[in-house]
Structures are given as C-alpha cells and as structure tokens.
Design a protein around this motif. Structure first.
Motif, mmCIF file in Angstrom:
data_model
loop_
_atom_site.group_PDB
_atom_site.id
_atom_site.type_symbol
_atom_site.label_atom_id
_atom_site.label_comp_id
_atom_site.label_asym_id
_atom_site.label_seq_id
_atom_site.Cartn_x
_atom_site.Cartn_y
_atom_site.Cartn_z
ATOM 1 N N LEU A 150 -3.825 9.504 -21.888
ATOM 2 C CA LEU A 150 -2.659 9.693 -22.740
ATOM 3 C C LEU A 150 -2.500 8.530 -23.713
ATOM 4 O O LEU A 150 -2.067 8.717 -24.863
ATOM 5 N N TYR A 151 -2.851 7.321 -23.279
ATOM 6 C CA TYR A 151 -2.815 6.152 -24.168
ATOM 7 C C TYR A 151 -3.724 6.391 -25.367
ATOM 8 O O TYR A 151 -3.335 6.175 -26.528
ATOM 9 N N TYR A 152 -4.935 6.844 -25.109
ATOM 10 C CA TYR A 152 -5.893 7.119 -26.180
ATOM 11 C C TYR A 152 -5.388 8.239 -27.092
ATOM 12 O O TYR A 152 -5.478 8.150 -28.321
ATOM 13 N N GLN A 153 -4.848 9.297 -26.518
ATOM 14 C CA GLN A 153 -4.395 10.431 -27.306
ATOM 15 C C GLN A 153 -3.313 10.032 -28.307
ATOM 16 O O GLN A 153 -3.296 10.506 -29.442
ATOM 17 N N CYS A 154 -2.414 9.148 -27.899
ATOM 18 C CA CYS A 154 -1.263 8.876 -28.767
ATOM 19 C C CYS A 154 -1.627 8.080 -30.013
ATOM 20 O O CYS A 154 -0.809 7.977 -30.933
ATOM 21 N N PHE A 155 -2.861 7.540 -30.090
ATOM 22 C CA PHE A 155 -3.290 6.795 -31.276
ATOM 23 C C PHE A 155 -4.413 7.477 -32.050
ATOM 24 O O PHE A 155 -4.881 6.919 -33.056
ATOM 25 N N ASN A 156 -4.854 8.642 -31.618
ATOM 26 C CA ASN A 156 -6.093 9.171 -32.192
ATOM 27 C C ASN A 156 -6.071 10.661 -32.508
ATOM 28 O O ASN A 156 -7.123 11.293 -32.611
ATOM 29 N N LEU A 157 -4.901 11.221 -32.703
ATOM 30 C CA LEU A 157 -4.807 12.629 -33.074
ATOM 31 C C LEU A 157 -5.480 12.874 -34.428
ATOM 32 O O LEU A 157 -5.523 11.997 -35.290
ATOM 33 N N ASN A 158 -6.006 14.069 -34.587
ATOM 34 C CA ASN A 158 -6.529 14.551 -35.876
ATOM 35 C C ASN A 158 -7.785 13.839 -36.356
ATOM 36 O O ASN A 158 -8.132 13.936 -37.534
ATOM 37 N N LYS A 159 -8.499 13.132 -35.482
ATOM 38 C CA LYS A 159 -9.707 12.416 -35.886
ATOM 39 C C LYS A 159 -10.966 13.111 -35.366
ATOM 40 O O LYS A 159 -10.912 14.068 -34.606
ATOM 41 N N ARG A 160 -12.123 12.576 -35.793
ATOM 42 C CA ARG A 160 -13.412 12.962 -35.236
ATOM 43 C C ARG A 160 -14.038 11.726 -34.580
ATOM 44 O O ARG A 160 -13.674 10.598 -34.904
ATOM 45 N N SER A 161 -14.967 11.940 -33.661
ATOM 46 C CA SER A 161 -15.597 10.826 -32.935
ATOM 47 C C SER A 161 -17.112 10.849 -33.112
ATOM 48 O O SER A 161 -17.746 11.918 -33.048
ATOM 49 N N LEU A 162 -17.665 9.653 -33.326
ATOM 50 C CA LEU A 162 -19.108 9.483 -33.502
ATOM 51 C C LEU A 162 -19.545 8.204 -32.811
ATOM 52 O O LEU A 162 -18.959 7.143 -33.041
ATOM 53 N N ILE A 163 -20.551 8.279 -31.954
ATOM 54 C CA ILE A 163 -21.142 7.088 -31.349
ATOM 55 C C ILE A 163 -22.212 6.549 -32.292
ATOM 56 O O ILE A 163 -23.092 7.290 -32.743
ATOM 57 N N LEU A 164 -22.128 5.261 -32.592
ATOM 58 C CA LEU A 164 -23.151 4.582 -33.391
ATOM 59 C C LEU A 164 -23.509 3.257 -32.745
ATOM 60 O O LEU A 164 -22.642 2.558 -32.217
ATOM 61 N N ASP A 165 -24.792 2.912 -32.815
ATOM 62 C CA ASP A 165 -25.292 1.602 -32.418
ATOM 63 C C ASP A 165 -25.869 0.954 -33.664
ATOM 64 O O ASP A 165 -26.958 1.322 -34.128
ATOM 65 N N LEU A 166 -25.138 0.003 -34.227
ATOM 66 C CA LEU A 166 -25.553 -0.590 -35.494
ATOM 67 C C LEU A 166 -26.816 -1.431 -35.375
ATOM 68 O O LEU A 166 -27.387 -1.839 -36.389
#
Length: 384
Positions: free
Chosen positions: A59-75
C-alpha cells in the motif's frame, strides 16, 4: 474531459520512496506517460510494511505510483543503456532522486543525455544538492525537519523537538520538482535546448520556514514553540478544549473575533480592554485561553461546530480514522476506488486537482517490470 493537460508528455524516472515518486505521480495523473525505472529488486517502497499486497507490492508503494509504467534497467549493461538512450530520444524529461554525485556518474544529467536529445530536461531531487560538501550524503525528510528548524517550531513550549507527523518535506520537494520540470519542458519547447533542474530536500525545507525565517533574517527574531499549536502573532488562532476533545479556532482578523464573541454569547469579551484588539489579545493570550477553554468545555465539538460553522474558521481535531471517515471527504470525492490487478479494489486518495470540475482517473501502480517486455520489444536488441 477529452484530453488531460499533460497528454503526450513522456517522462523517465529513476525513483524510489517518496519525493520523486510523488512528483511524477502528479504528472502521470495529469496525463504524462511516466516510465518508472527500477533495479532488479524494485523500489524499496514495494517492500515497505506494515501492509503489503504480495510480492513486490504494498500500500505504501501504491500511494506514490498510480498511473505509471515500470521498467527494470541495469545501466551497467550495454543493451539496457542503449534502450535508455532510445527512450530518452523520444522523451521530454528524465527524473531521479539519487545521491547528488550519482546522476553525473551514471550519465543521467543534461551534459550526458543532451547528446541523445538536446531538448531533454533532467530533474534531480537529492538530499543536499549535487554540489558542495554534502553531495554524497544520504538524507531523508526526518533529517531535514530536524536541521531546518521544523522540530524546534513544533509542539508545546518545553516539549521535546517534535516531527510533523507527515513527510511534508518529501511532498513539498516533489511538488517543487513537478513545477520546475514542467516549466523547463516549456522552455525547451521554445529554445530547443533542455537543462538540469535541481531541488534538494534541504533547500525545500529551509524555504518553508517562510515568514518565521524572514523575521529572523531581517530582525533576529527567533520564533519559539507556541502553546496549543497557536499562530505566533495572531490571537485567538489555536486549540481549545471542549467537552469531548479539541477545537481549532482561527480568528485571523478582527472581523472574525467580533463574530466569535457574538456567536458564543460573550460580547463583553469584545469590549474588554484586554481583548479589544489584536495587540491586546496577543499580550493576554494565556488569560484569553483560560476564558475560552471554560466556555468551550460546556459543549461538545459537534455542538460548537453547529454554532460556528461557516461563520468563523473553525475545525474539530480528528484522529486519522475520523479525518478519513468524515462525511465531507465522501461528499467531495477525495477517496476513489482503484481496481488492483490481484483482483481486489483499493481505496486511494484522489488527486486534489480538478479540471472542469472533474476528478482525475487513476489506475493501480504497476507491477515490477510490468511494461519491460513491451518497451524492450519496441527496439532492436542492438539499438544504439
């Protein structure tokens, strides 16, 4: 509403916890396509309890990240850096909340990314800035409240330094970044050249000292803790006891004071030379507190609100549950149902902005790398 204000805006964000995610969530709510870049373990907020929603979600994560997309990257991986550059080439901004010296080392500042896209705006949220003796220091909201004087201003006189109960430095820093970022993007549209936009938690916190800080800067006045969460210069603006709890009365000008004494049936207080004007009331704050306490304790908060509401600024002090269960919250639509991919419905706070009178739509925060396959599939594996 047929189109959101930021439709078409593309933002990549290397973010975690609160400040940067709060900023980019506002932009996503307004229509921006925000790609949240995470490491293999994801934003640590995904694991932050006490209430989690299963693997890599909370729930902590949800309240700051609505309406986004997620991508894992290793620079550190050439293919992932190439993918980043392809995304940067078609984006408007790249945001991060890394330690101050890391964006340059990782190639996430304008100096590095302008070679890919001259218009790119690079937003940097850090604890203490990207230059200076503290560039590599870690930092959090709580530390800023301590060092910027918030804790010394909060609480009753003689009490220990007290943190504001919410992470307001994080949220204000996020709002400053959101405003700065959109402003810089607007500038890049005119000039064709992007820029770096910086805001540190420390700078944002210090700026919020506002009038108390300005009093000190110009006259050496040190504002102390005030009893009953009172305004330092205007009386009565503070907490008062009632029969069943606390009421905050806010007479910020003489007009409201005159209305108050009439509504509470004590017009004599308005004629009393100890309370007749602001300067007198400030001088006799403690005496007035005792007089009004005795009066307000004869009724409940609800009874007093029935008498005062809409005529002077007043509010009952609520617990967390009382604040959220307040019928007015439902009346104005500040809580919305958001379907979650796991099959449950989350109750989330609506964005406080309205456009043409309507609340903004929300969708659940993305699963870890939920959009990775689609984003990686758009470009050849050897894309440069």
């Amino acid at each position: 509403m047929t189109a959101l204000p930021l439709d078409g805006l593309k933002i990549i964000s290397f973010e975690q916890y609160g400040a940067a995610p709060y900023a980019t969530m506002f932009l996503a709510d307004l229509g921006a396509d925000v790609v949240k870049v995470e490491g293999a373990d994801g934003d640590y907020a995904r694991k932050t309890g006490p209430l989690t929603l299963g693997e890599a979600d909370s729930l902590y994560y949800q309240c700051f990240n609505l309406n986004k997309r997620s991508l894992i990257l290793d620079l550190k991986a050439d293919t992932d850096r190439a993918l980043l550059h392809r995304l940067v080439a078609e984006s408007h901004a790249v945001v991060n909340n890394l330690r101050g010296s890391l964006p340059a080392k990782l190639g996430l500042d304008h100096a590095a990314l302008s070679a890919v896209n001259p218009r790119i705006v690079c937003g940097h949220i850090s604890a203490y800035g990207r230059t200076g003796s503290r560039a590599d220091w870690p930092g959090y909201d709580f530390l800023m409240q301590a060092e910027a004087g918030f804790m010394a201003l909060t609480g009753d006189p003689g009490s220990p330094p007290t943190r504001v109960g919410l992470s307001m430095v994080d949220y204000m820093t996020g709002m400053m970044m959101a405003f700065g970022l959109v402003s810089a993007i607007r500038g890049a549209e005119r000039s064709g050249i992007g820029m770096d936009v910086d805001v540190s938690l420390f700078d944002a916190a210090l700026h919020q000292l506002a009038y108390q800080g300005t009093w000190y800067l110009n006259e050496g006045v040190i504002t102390p803790q005030t009893p009953r969460s009172a305004h330092p210069s205007t009386v009565p603006v503070q907490l008062y006891k009632t029969a069943d709890g606390w009421l905050y009365i806010c007479c910020m000008n003489q007009k409201f004071w005159e209305i108050l004494v009439r509504l509470i049936g004590r017009p004599d207080l308005g004629a009393d030379p100890r309370f007749a004007d602001l300067a007198s009331r400030r001088e006799n704050r403690d005496v007035l507190t005792d007089v009004l306490d005795a009066l307000f304790m004869t009724r409940t908060r609800a009874e007093w609100m029935q008498i005062l509401q809409g005529q002077i600024p007043a509010a009952p002090v609520e617990s967390l549950d009382g604040a959220i269960d307040n019928p007015f919250v439902a009346e104005v639509g500040m809580v919305q149902d958001v379907p979650h991919p796991a099959g449950r419905t989350l109750r989330m706070f609506a964005n406080p902005l309205r456009f043409d009178g309507a609340r903004l739509a929300q969708r659940a925060a993305p699963g870890l790398d939920a959009d990775g396959p689609a984003l990686r599939g758009r470009f050849p594996a050897d894309a440069a």
